[in-house]
Write a protein that holds these residues in place. Structure first.
Motif, short mmCIF file in Angstrom:
data_model
loop_
_atom_site.label_atom_id
_atom_site.label_comp_id
_atom_site.label_asym_id
_atom_site.label_seq_id
_atom_site.Cartn_x
_atom_site.Cartn_y
_atom_site.Cartn_z
N VAL A 1 -13.15 -2.61 -2.66
CA VAL A 1 -13.13 -3.60 -1.59
C VAL A 1 -12.51 -2.91 -0.39
CG1 VAL A 1 -12.17 -5.80 -0.81
CG2 VAL A 1 -12.93 -5.53 -3.19
N VAL A 2 -13.19 -2.94 0.76
CA VAL A 2 -12.61 -2.37 1.97
C VAL A 2 -12.40 -3.48 3.00
CG1 VAL A 2 -13.49 -0.02 1.65
CG2 VAL A 2 -14.87 -1.67 2.87
N GLU A 3 -11.29 -3.36 3.72
CA GLU A 3 -10.95 -4.40 4.70
C GLU A 3 -10.48 -3.76 5.99
OE1 GLU A 3 -8.55 -7.82 3.20
OE2 GLU A 3 -8.48 -6.62 1.37
N GLY A 4 -10.65 -4.48 7.08
CA GLY A 4 -10.18 -4.00 8.37
C GLY A 4 -8.78 -4.52 8.67
N PHE A 5 -7.94 -3.64 9.22
CA PHE A 5 -6.57 -4.02 9.60
C PHE A 5 -6.34 -3.56 11.04
CE2 PHE A 5 -6.50 -3.79 5.05
CZ PHE A 5 -5.67 -4.82 4.66
N ASP A 6 -5.81 -4.46 11.83
CA ASP A 6 -5.53 -4.12 13.23
C ASP A 6 -4.02 -4.02 13.41
OD1 ASP A 6 -5.75 -3.63 15.87
OD2 ASP A 6 -6.71 -5.52 16.41
N ASP A 7 -3.47 -2.85 13.12
CA ASP A 7 -2.02 -2.66 13.25
C ASP A 7 -1.73 -1.24 13.74
OD1 ASP A 7 -2.32 -1.04 10.97
OD2 ASP A 7 -1.80 -2.65 9.60
N ASP A 8 -0.46 -0.88 13.80
CA ASP A 8 -0.10 0.43 14.36
C ASP A 8 -0.18 1.57 13.33
OD1 ASP A 8 0.37 -0.73 16.75
OD2 ASP A 8 2.51 -1.10 16.37
N SER A 9 -0.34 1.22 12.07
CA SER A 9 -0.33 2.23 11.01
C SER A 9 -1.59 3.10 11.07
CB SER A 9 -0.26 1.53 9.66
OG SER A 9 -0.65 2.40 8.64
N ASP A 10 -1.47 4.38 10.67
CA ASP A 10 -2.67 5.23 10.63
C ASP A 10 -3.26 5.26 9.22
OD1 ASP A 10 -0.88 6.82 9.24
OD2 ASP A 10 -1.46 8.68 10.25
N ARG A 11 -2.81 4.35 8.35
CA ARG A 11 -3.36 4.31 6.99
C ARG A 11 -4.80 3.80 7.03
NH1 ARG A 11 -0.46 0.60 3.56
NH2 ARG A 11 -1.76 1.50 1.94
N GLY A 12 -5.65 4.43 6.23
CA GLY A 12 -7.04 3.99 6.16
C GLY A 12 -7.99 5.17 6.28
N ILE A 13 -9.27 4.86 6.48
CA ILE A 13 -10.28 5.92 6.61
C ILE A 13 -10.12 6.57 7.98
CG2 ILE A 13 -12.76 6.42 6.70
CD1 ILE A 13 -13.18 4.02 4.78
#
Ligand code: ACO
Length: 332
Positions: free
Chosen positions: A168-180
């Motif tokens: 499951v992939v989800e979008g996050f709008d935050d300051d972290s650089d975690r993710g693809i």
């Protein structure tokens, strides 16, 4: 900036285990030949009633549960497979139906061993374009029903297994650089015939016939040595492409999950890159090559074993029929 993160991972393989020794009842082969050439010890095969979408359902349920999502929370499905339940429609819509999901879009991706990374890249693009928030990405295969398990087809038949992995992939709008962080997709169709199932298809007779079967065109064929030669160049190339794009080096890599094509390929790639063995995950000995499913199955095992911690740099890389090849860099 929106970042796409993997929030749930699941895997499922059918219960029937077929060892190298078991294969000897259908073909002239040996455990030593298979282990030495591929690293494979056993693989899982479905029963007659089970289709690719059935394996995907089980893997998806686990991924959804891990992400704390219900089927109705998913906005879109991307299903990577070369062994769909039917000639058409694709398996994505069958997964949508079997999971009793709302009428969301479902797309099949036909990029064989690179299918999962292509699908993840597509999901990432959709999410970052704010088209969808939550996407179910699946790689699943039933190879056992399509292999030529006679001595004639043994060079290919011993390598492949059935299985499914889902994320499951989800979008996050935050300051972290975690993710693809980045994805890279390539193809070279001039090598299509090096690893393919020729028929039935629109390039020839559309319907299966005795002629097609007798010519061996309905079973996968591979020019093994050529696949090997290309794979050990393309894997390092596409991994370096991802690292260069994000300004990282091989020293920054915490874990590489390569598509499980063949242990000899993964080992050659590891040596070319100079990565230590503990940074390259292999599980081909237990599953064989499950094509679009190898990477999500491996990712699910890696997480279960606690091999990834927050902030780690994970690289996914694949090479396969097409030829196609691809990579993704993920800040976990
Ligand atoms: N069991 C026993 N003998 C076999 C088998 C088998 N399953 N398959 C082939 N042989 C025989 C051949 O008939 C040949 O016999 P011969 O010398 O009497 O003619 C002998 O073994 C050697 O065959 P080669 O093709 O020369 O074997 P090679 O050492 O090249 O290994 C292999 C073949 C393992 C396929 C190798 O080329 C390879 O590793 N290729 C990489 C391709 C690969 O792994 N693809 C995975 C899927 S694609 C992907 O995911 C990217």
């Amino acid at each position: 900036m929106i970042r796409t993160r993997i929030t749930g991972v699941g895997r499922y393989v059918p219960p029937r285990v077929v060892t190298n020794h078991d294969l000897k009842q259908w073909m002239d082969t040996s455990d030593e030949w298979i282990r030495e050439r591929s690293g494979i010890v056993e693989r899982h095969w479905v029963d007659e009633k089970t289709a690719t979408s059935d394996l995907a359902v089980e893997a998806s349920k686990i991924a959804l549960e891990q992400a704390g999502k219900k089927p109705e929370d998913v906005d879109f499905i991307i299903f990577a497979t070369l062994s769909s339940d039917y000639y058409f429609p694709g398996s994505g819509v069958l997964l949508q139906h079997k999971l009793n999901m709302p009428k969301v879009g479902a797309m099949d991706v036909r990029n064989q061993c690179s299918g999962f990374v292509y699908s993840l890249a597509t999901a990432n693009a959709f999410i970052r374009a704010e088209m969808y928030k939550t996407i179910l990405v699946v790689g699943a295969e039933v190879h056992s029903k399509g292999l030529d398990i006679s001595t004639e087809g043994r060079d290919v038949a011993v390598l492949f297994g059935d299985g499914a992995g889902a994320v499951v992939v989800e979008g996050f709008d935050d300051d972290s650089d975690r993710g693809i962080l980045t994805t890279h997709l390539h193809s070279q169709g001039k090598y299509a015939e090096y690893l393919w199932t020729e028929a039935p298809g629109s390039a020839g007779p559309r319907h299966i016939s005795h002629e097609i079967l007798e010519a061996g065109k309905a079973a996968p064929k591979m020019r093994g040595r050529d696949v090997f030669k290309h794979a050990i160049v393309r894997f390092p190339e596409v991994i370096m492409e991802a690292l260069n794009t994000i300004g990282a080096t091989l020293d920054d890599v915490d874990l590489l999950i390569p598509h499980q094509a063949n242990l000899r390929i993964s080992e050659a790639v590891r040596q070319r890159l100079g990565l230590p063995p503990e940074k390259v995950y292999n599980n081909i000995e237990r599953y064989g090559n499950t094509t679009a499913a190898t990477i999500p199955i491996a990712l699910s095992e890696v997480l279960e074993k606690g091999m990834l911690k927050e902030g780690d740099l994970l690289i996914l890389a694949a090479f396969g029929s097409g030829f196609t090849w691809a990579s993704a860099a993920i800040r976990w």
